[in-house]
Design a protein around this motif. Structure first.
Motif, short mmCIF file in Angstrom:
data_model
loop_
_atom_site.label_atom_id
_atom_site.label_comp_id
_atom_site.label_asym_id
_atom_site.label_seq_id
_atom_site.Cartn_x
_atom_site.Cartn_y
_atom_site.Cartn_z
N UNK A 167 2.84 11.40 6.92
CA UNK A 167 4.46 11.74 6.14
C UNK A 167 4.00 12.15 5.47
N UNK A 168 3.33 10.97 3.68
CA UNK A 168 2.95 11.19 2.77
C UNK A 168 2.76 12.71 2.50
N UNK A 169 1.48 13.20 2.93
CA UNK A 169 0.97 14.61 2.63
C UNK A 169 2.70 15.54 3.14
N UNK A 170 3.15 15.58 3.87
CA UNK A 170 4.34 16.56 4.45
C UNK A 170 5.56 15.88 3.56
N UNK A 171 5.98 14.54 2.88
CA UNK A 171 7.15 14.39 2.18
C UNK A 171 6.40 15.18 0.83
N UNK A 172 5.29 15.04 0.16
CA UNK A 172 4.89 15.53 -1.61
C UNK A 172 5.80 17.44 -1.29
N UNK A 173 5.03 17.58 0.26
CA UNK A 173 5.32 19.28 -0.18
C UNK A 173 6.44 19.57 -0.36
N UNK A 174 6.84 18.91 0.44
CA UNK A 174 8.47 19.10 0.18
C UNK A 174 9.51 18.05 -0.52
N UNK A 219 1.00 -1.39 -0.37
CA UNK A 219 0.20 -0.05 -0.10
C UNK A 219 1.29 1.31 -0.25
N UNK A 220 2.18 1.06 0.81
CA UNK A 220 2.80 2.35 0.63
C UNK A 220 3.40 2.18 -0.48
N UNK A 221 4.00 1.68 -1.11
CA UNK A 221 4.16 1.74 -2.16
C UNK A 221 3.78 1.56 -3.40
N UNK A 222 1.96 1.87 -3.04
CA UNK A 222 1.49 2.23 -4.05
C UNK A 222 1.39 3.62 -4.13
N UNK A 223 1.70 4.16 -3.33
CA UNK A 223 1.99 5.94 -3.22
C UNK A 223 2.58 6.59 -3.58
N UNK A 224 4.03 6.19 -4.15
CA UNK A 224 4.87 6.97 -4.80
C UNK A 224 5.19 6.53 -5.42
N UNK A 225 4.96 8.09 -5.99
CA UNK A 225 5.39 8.75 -7.09
C UNK A 225 6.63 7.90 -7.72
N UNK A 226 6.85 8.20 -9.51
CA UNK A 226 7.51 7.45 -9.63
C UNK A 226 9.05 9.08 -9.78
N UNK A 227 10.31 8.67 -9.40
CA UNK A 227 11.35 9.66 -8.73
C UNK A 227 12.48 9.91 -9.71
N UNK A 228 12.58 10.48 -10.67
CA UNK A 228 14.24 10.51 -11.23
C UNK A 228 15.64 10.49 -9.83
N UNK A 229 14.76 10.99 -8.98
CA UNK A 229 16.12 10.27 -8.12
C UNK A 229 15.90 9.19 -7.52
N UNK A 263 -2.49 14.43 19.71
CA UNK A 263 -2.41 14.12 18.78
C UNK A 263 -3.32 12.72 17.93
N UNK A 264 -3.32 12.65 16.73
CA UNK A 264 -3.64 11.86 15.79
C UNK A 264 -2.51 11.27 15.01
N UNK A 265 -3.49 9.86 14.65
CA UNK A 265 -2.29 8.93 14.35
C UNK A 265 -1.48 10.32 12.61
N UNK A 266 -2.32 10.58 12.14
CA UNK A 266 -2.06 11.20 11.09
C UNK A 266 -0.87 12.60 11.43
N UNK A 267 -1.23 13.09 12.63
CA UNK A 267 -0.14 13.98 12.85
C UNK A 267 0.67 13.69 13.79
N UNK A 268 0.74 12.72 14.56
CA UNK A 268 2.26 11.15 14.51
C UNK A 268 2.98 11.11 13.42
N UNK A 269 2.78 11.22 12.23
CA UNK A 269 3.60 10.53 11.64
C UNK A 269 3.93 11.76 10.78
N UNK A 270 2.82 12.76 10.51
CA UNK A 270 3.36 14.25 9.67
C UNK A 270 4.76 14.52 10.87
N UNK A 271 4.40 14.51 11.79
CA UNK A 271 5.92 15.45 12.95
C UNK A 271 7.17 14.55 12.87
N UNK A 272 6.38 12.94 12.63
CA UNK A 272 8.46 12.23 12.69
C UNK A 272 9.18 12.46 11.42
#
Ligand code: ADP
Ligand code: MG
Length: 311
Positions: A111-118, A15-25, A63-72
Motif C-alpha cells: 500500500x505504502x509504495x503505491x501511495x507514494x507513487x500517486x 509502525x504504520x504511523x512512522x512510515x507516513x511523511x509530513x503532508x500539508x493536506x 498473490x503475495x501480501x505485498x501485491x494484495x496490499x498494492x491491489x487494494x
C-alpha cells in the motif's frame, strides 16, 4: 519510544504511523479518533470505497501480501481515475489473518509504495486481526480534476468510444500488478471534453453497458479494433474461449473506457497524446441496442458476459 516489540494492533499502527511523511493536506493524521484533511480549494470531494477479500480478489499464492496490499489501494485509485479525480488520501480498514507480523508489514508495504507513487496520504484506518482470511476495505478521497467529475451518464449519440490499454487474461497476473490510470485520465480530461468514463473491473462489455444504461444510449463496438492482451491469447489456446471473448468478459483490466464528441475523437486520433495509450473501439448510438460489429461488418448483440457478485 523506539522500536517497540511489534506484537499487537497498536504496535502495528505505530509502525504504520512512522512510515507516513509530513503532508500539508493532513492536518491531523494517525493517532486520534478521526483524521482532519484539507482536500484543497474545491468544495467538492470525490469519495470511493472498495472491499477486497482473499479467495475472491486474490489467493495466496499466486498473490503475495505485498501485491494484495498494492491491489487494494490500486482498485480505489482506479475508481478515482474513472471520475477524472486527483487522489488525495486513503483510509485502510483491514482484518488481518494471523500469519505473523512480517506478513502484515509486507501487506502494508504494498500500500505504502503505491501511495507514494500517486502522492496519496494515509491518515487513518482500522486494524483488526482474526482467524479468517484477509479482508480489506479502503476508502479513497480525491479532488475533481480540471473539469467537474466525469460520470457514467454523459455519453451522447455519435460519441466515439475509446479504451486505454489492453483487455483480457488479467487472471494471469495483470489484476495484481496493474497501474491505475490516474495520470492518463487527467491528461485526457485536460485535452478533450470527456463526456463519460468508467474503469473496467467487471469486464469491457459489462462496464461499457453501465455507461450505456446510465446515459440512455446504445453502442456499436468494432470487434477487430479491441486491443487484446497477450495473456488472453495464451489462455485461449487451451480453454476453448476466443481471445475476443476473454477481452470482452474477463474483467479486472482496470483500464478506462471513455466517450468524447466526434470532433474530440478526431483530435485524439490525429494528434495522439504522447503518454497515453488508447484505442478507438466504437460509437455511441441513439438506438439503445448494444452491438458488436465483426470483421465483415456484420452486427450481433453484445454477449452478456462479465463478473457479478451473486447473492
Ligand atoms: P479508535 O479505537 O478510536 O477507532 P484505533 O485504535 O482504531 O482508534 O486507531 C487509532 C489511530 O490509528 C486512528 O487514528 C486510526 O485512524 C489509525 N489507524 C488504525 N489502523 C490504521 C491503518 N490500518 N492504517 C492507517 N491508520 C490506522
Ligand atoms: Mg475512537
Amino acid at each position: 519510544m523506539n522500536n517497540p516489540p511489534l506484537r499487537d494492533e497498536f504496535a502495528l499502527i505505530e509502525w504504520i504511523k512512522q512510515r507516513q511523511s509530513a503532508d500539508p493536506r493532513v492536518l491531523l493524521g494517525i493517532g486520534d479518533d478521526a483524521a482532519v484533511i484539507d482536500v484543497g480549494s474545491s468544495c467538492h470531494t470525490v469519495v470511493t470505497t472498495d472491499m477486497l477479500m482473499e479467495g475472491t480478489d486474490f489467493m495466496f499464492p499466486p498473490a503475495t501480501p505485498y501485491l494484495a496490499g498494492r491491489k487494494s489501494l490500486a482498485v480505489n485509485l482506479s475508481d478515482l481515475a474513472a471520475m477524472g479525480a486527483i487522489p488525495v488520501a486513503a483510509f485502510i480498514s483491514v482484518s488481518l489473518p494471523r500469519r505473523g507480523l512480517k506478513w502484515s508489514q509486507e501487506f502494508f508495504q504494498g500500500i505504502f509504495d503505491l501511495a507514494r507513487e500517486f502522492d496519496v496520504a494515509l491518515p487513518g484506518g482500522d486494524t483488526n486481526s482474526w482467524d479468517g482470511p484477509l479482508v480489506v476495505n479502503i476508502t479513497a478521497l480525491g479532488t475533481p480534476g480540471p473539469r467537474v467529475p466525469i460520470t457514467r451518464s454523459g455519453a451522447q449519440p455519435g460519441d466515439w468510444i475509446f479504451a486505454t490499454g489492453e483487455f483480457g487474461g488479467s487472471i494471469a497476473g495483470h489484476h495484481l500488478t496493474f497501474t491505475p490510470r490516474v495520470r492518463e485520465a487527467l491528461q485526457l480530461s485536460q485535452h478533450v471534453d470527456v463526456h463519460a468514463m468508467i474503469d473496467v473491473s467487471d469486464g469491457l462489455a459489462a462496464d461499457l453497458r453501465h455507461i450505456l444504461e446510465a446515459s440512455h444510449v446504445g453502442a456499436i463496438v468494432d470487434a477487430p479494433s479491441i486491443p487484446i492482451r497477450e495473456s488472453a491469447r495464451e489462455l485461449s489456446l487451451t480453454d476453448g474461449k476466443s481471445p475476443l471473448e476473454h477481452a470482452l468478459g474477463d474483467g479486472e483490466d482496470f483500464e478506462l473506457i471513455f466517450c468524447v464528441s466526434p470532433q474530440d475523437g478526431m483530435r485524439l486520433r490525429d494528434q495522439p497524446l504522447a503518454d497515453v495509450r488508447y484505442t478507438h473501439i466504437g460509437m455511441i448510438t441513439e438506438a439503445k441496442d448494444f452491438l458488436l460489429k465483426d470483421e465483415g461488418g456484420g452486427l450481433s448483440p453484445m454477449p452478456d458476459v462479465g463478473w457479478v457478485h451473486r447473492m
